[in-house]
Design an enzyme around this catalytic site. Structure first.
Site: not given
Ligand code: PAF
Length: 287
Positions: A32-33, A35, A38, A149, A178, A186
């Site tokens: 979650g959270a 950005h 994701h 990622g 990213v 990020m």
């Protein structure tokens, strides 16, 4: 339409339905959270031909060690769901802790060698928590493809290994980091940084760029590349856990000279925030 479920039974039955209708299912596991990093994973699984995308949102307690940031890890479910709807994600699975780890849970998945060094040296049970939750999600969702990622570079390699070793029929895709405009990778943990912290955190990308420029200019001395990256990081951050040049697949540290393909991995602390970053030298775009 983005459906949301909190139970494993419903997750399974919706995913069974996707497959029964002939759809390839893609999985994006997250804590979650969300950005843009994701969201790039959602695009990545779609590009492989997944017609249905499942995003999971679960702050996985077993991958946090004692004294780490499990309690304060950002939990932003409503905003995350909004982002998933905008991205036309088909299904979000956001379970409670007990749904994933009921009383008497006692089974774990462990990758051996690849998890010993780097992150493994500083976070002893971290990868065991990661591989266990990801194996559980693979079992429940039955994806053809899952995206991770490459900011968590070692995690990506560990999950590739797990999938191959356990003959899991899942294509593991590692997606490029990213970065923010200022070069910071990020991360949901960037929320912990204030403006001054962010400024100091830029030393990490400065270090990676210094090593990358030297590599491109022909430097292959692993110590020299590590020293070049360490310089700016040492001056701006509070503590370095590691700056290591390693083989990009086996993650074995280069002894003396690195090969033509090498990754540099960094973990450092800024106050109570621990940041990680990396670059495949000469290959990754560092801006
Ligand atoms: O990379 C993460 O966010 C987590 O480690 C993962 C893969 C979702 C497992 O909890």
């Amino acid at each position: 339409m983005t459906r949301v479920t909190h139970t494993i039974d419903e997750l399974r039955s919706i995913c069974d339905g996707f497959r029964a209708n002939g759809h390839r299912v893609g999985l994006v596991p997250t804590m979650g959270a969300l950005h843009p990093g994701h969201l790039s994973l959602v695009d990545a699984v779609r590009r492989t031909g997944a017609a249905r995308v499942v995003v999971t949102i679960f702050v996985n307690p077993t991958q946090f060690g004692p004294g780490e940031d499990y309690d304060r890890y950002p939990r932003t479910l409503e905003q995350d769901l909004e982002k998933c709807r905008d991205q036309e994600v088909d299904l979000v699975y956001a379970p409670a802790r007990d749904e994933v780890y009921p009383t008497r849970f006692q089974t774990h998945v462990e990758v051996e060698e690849l998890t010993r060094e780097h992150e493994g040296r500083f976070r002893s049970s971290h990868f065991r928590g990661v591989t266990t939750i990801v194996a559980k999600l693979f079992n429940a969702v039955g994806p053809c493809v899952a995206a991770f990622g490459r900011k968590d570079y070692q995690q990506w390699r560990v999950l590739e290994r797990m999938t191959a070793d356990l003959d899991m029929p899942v294509q593991v895709v590692g997606c490029p980091i990213v970065r923010e405009n200022d070069g910071i990778a990020m991360s949901s943990r960037n929320r912990y940084l204030d403006a001054a912290g962010r400024e100091r955190a830029r030393a990490i990308i400065a270090g990676l760029r210094a090593a990358n420029a030297a590599f491109i200019a022909g430097e292959r001395g692993a110590d020299r590349l590590e020293r070049l990256a360490r310089g700016p990081i040492e001056s701006a951050l509070d503590k370095i856990d590691y700056v290591v040049v390693a083989d990009p697949v086996t993650l074995v540290r280069a002894d003396d000279r690195c090969g033509e393909r090498a990754v540099i991995l960094v973990a450092a602390h800024l106050g109570t925030t621990r940041l990680i970053d990396n670059a495949v030298l000469g290959e990754d775009d560092l801006g």
